[in-house]
Design an enzyme around this catalytic site. Sequence first.
Site, PDB file in Angstrom:
ATOM      1  N   HIS A  84      -5.475  -1.432  -6.767  1.00 12.67           N
ATOM      2  CA  HIS A  84      -5.543  -0.036  -6.308  1.00 12.67           C
ATOM      3  C   HIS A  84      -6.400  -0.018  -5.051  1.00 12.67           C
ATOM      4  CE1 HIS A  84      -6.334   4.492  -7.399  1.00 12.67           C
ATOM      5  NE2 HIS A  84      -6.270   4.300  -6.087  1.00 12.67           N
ATOM      6  N   HIS A 144      -6.063   1.317  -0.857  1.00 14.65           N
ATOM      7  CA  HIS A 144      -5.308   1.933   0.245  1.00 14.65           C
ATOM      8  C   HIS A 144      -5.726   1.224   1.524  1.00 14.65           C
ATOM      9  CE1 HIS A 144      -4.237   5.486  -2.286  1.00 14.65           C
ATOM     10  NE2 HIS A 144      -5.354   5.137  -2.899  1.00 14.65           N
ATOM     11  N   HIS A 180      -0.780   8.093  -8.637  1.00 14.38           N
ATOM     12  CA  HIS A 180      -2.120   8.613  -8.914  1.00 14.38           C
ATOM     13  C   HIS A 180      -1.963   9.776  -9.898  1.00 14.38           C
ATOM     14  CE1 HIS A 180      -3.302   6.265  -5.488  1.00 14.38           C
ATOM     15  NE2 HIS A 180      -4.534   6.749  -5.457  1.00 14.38           N
ATOM     16  N   GLU A 189      -6.981  11.817 -11.804  1.00 13.06           N
ATOM     17  CA  GLU A 189      -8.181  11.553 -10.995  1.00 13.06           C
ATOM     18  C   GLU A 189      -8.978  12.861 -10.977  1.00 13.06           C
ATOM     19  OE1 GLU A 189      -7.376  10.866  -6.827  1.00 13.06           O
ATOM     20  OE2 GLU A 189      -9.392  10.074  -6.433  1.00 13.06           O
ATOM     21  N   ASP A 228     -10.264   1.263  -4.173  1.00 14.13           N
ATOM     22  CA  ASP A 228      -9.612   2.481  -3.670  1.00 14.13           C
ATOM     23  C   ASP A 228      -9.669   2.553  -2.137  1.00 14.13           C
ATOM     24  OD1 ASP A 228      -8.126   4.776  -4.039  1.00 14.13           O
ATOM     25  OD2 ASP A 228      -9.771   6.014  -4.795  1.00 14.13           O
ATOM     26  N   ASP A 229     -10.800   3.030  -1.599  1.00 14.82           N
ATOM     27  CA  ASP A 229     -10.985   3.171  -0.144  1.00 14.82           C
ATOM     28  C   ASP A 229     -12.378   2.648   0.213  1.00 14.82           C
ATOM     29  OD1 ASP A 229      -8.533   4.944   0.544  1.00 14.82           O
ATOM     30  OD2 ASP A 229      -9.460   5.942  -1.171  1.00 14.82           O
TER      31      ASP A 229
HETATM   32  N1  HPA Z   1      -6.541   9.766  -4.424  1.00 13.82           N
HETATM   33  C1  HPA Z   1      -5.444  10.264  -3.862  1.00 13.82           C
HETATM   34  N2  HPA Z   1      -5.005   9.873  -2.672  1.00 13.82           N
HETATM   35  C2  HPA Z   1      -5.705   8.941  -2.014  1.00 13.82           C
HETATM   36  C3  HPA Z   1      -6.834   8.401  -2.545  1.00 13.82           C
HETATM   37  C4  HPA Z   1      -7.277   8.823  -3.820  1.00 13.82           C
HETATM   38  O1  HPA Z   1      -8.303   8.384  -4.393  1.00 13.82           O
HETATM   39  N3  HPA Z   1      -7.291   7.513  -1.636  1.00 13.82           N
HETATM   40  C5  HPA Z   1      -6.426   7.514  -0.595  1.00 13.82           C
HETATM   41  N4  HPA Z   1      -5.456   8.386  -0.812  1.00 13.82           N
HETATM   42 ZN    ZN Z   2      -6.242   5.774  -4.652  1.00 11.73          ZN
END
Ligand code: HPA
Ligand code: ZN
Length: 339
Positions: free
Chosen positions: A17, A19, A197, A200, A278-279
């Site tokens: 996971h 991006h 997703h 969250e 994630d990021d």
């Molecule tokens: N959630 C949804 N979209 C996203 C995320 C996330 O954590 N990170 C990058 N795009």
């Molecule tokens: Zn994500």
Amino acid sequence: MNSLADFIAGIPKAEIHLHIEGTLEPELMVTLGKRNGVSLPFPDAETARKAYNFSDLQSFLDIYYQATAVLITEEDFYDLTFAYLKKAASQNVRHAEIFFDPQSHTNRGITFETVIRGIERAVVEAHSTLNISTKLIMCVLRHLSEKEGLKIFDKALAWKQWIAGIGLDSSERGNPPEKFRNLFERAHEEGFLTVAHAGEEGSAASIRNTLDTLHVNRIDHGVHCMEDDTLVAELVQKQIPLTVCPLSNVRLKVFESMKQHNLKAMLKKGLCVTVNSDDPAYFGGYVNENYLEAANALHLNRNDIIQLAQNSFTASSLSTVHKQLYLDEIDRYASSRNA
Ligand code: HPA
Ligand code: ZN
């Protein structure tokens, strides 16, 4: 005896996971901004980093999409992807399943070809020089229409040999999975891996809905499943992977602090949870920092770390043979450190 930090650093793991646009470190953003003559809302990397204080998912996404403006050429996408793969390999990530958001580029006039050629070149080079394998997952932006999603899906078909899966990301609130029912039907028909997703910021009902309408192989995040015992029982029974991102959840205020995170409770239930970044350029850490901060706050032990690393491969889309090779490698790693 090695510390838990060393144990985490050395264990072979997959990251599933991630991006790629979320790996744009402020320093690279500033470099690319200069290289391409794109002005940024931040004068320097330090100021950018200080501005990364988010109140929720949307406040992050607003900055995240803005920053993509510096990504223009194939070289930019190559530099971005290679920098991530180098960092991941240095943390003993042996396999990465990488999301990319082509709509955030094609909507700015960058061609799909520019994006995918740059990413793929880095993937091929990293495979031979850094010993890390990669699969690409094209994400559809859920705040845009299904019609727009289908347009990018059609474009992606021309590059199918490089794309393993289709995902769904961006703002969960107000954009339910039903909106993308037709697109995911097509993704299944074309034989793609499918992920989305869910849960969250959304509730357990959003996860249930995602499974029932999109029939995805994995749920990204999914932390809110714990509100619904019946859902948890089904996720455990089917071993549907949940790709959890601890630092992201804390930075986007899904949990007040790491101590409040439910990762350990999820593990205890027998859910197939994995740890991911994630990021990482925005949330303060790559995969090892995610393992370590969660381990420290939640008192995870070596067996928990082993379980999470095993899950990362089991939950991946690698072949059964490749999964087993990595699981055997984890076994050897764990026993060599118990001696
Ligand atoms: N959630 C949804 N979209 C996203 C995320 C996330 O954590 N990170 C990058 N795009
Ligand atoms: Zn994500």
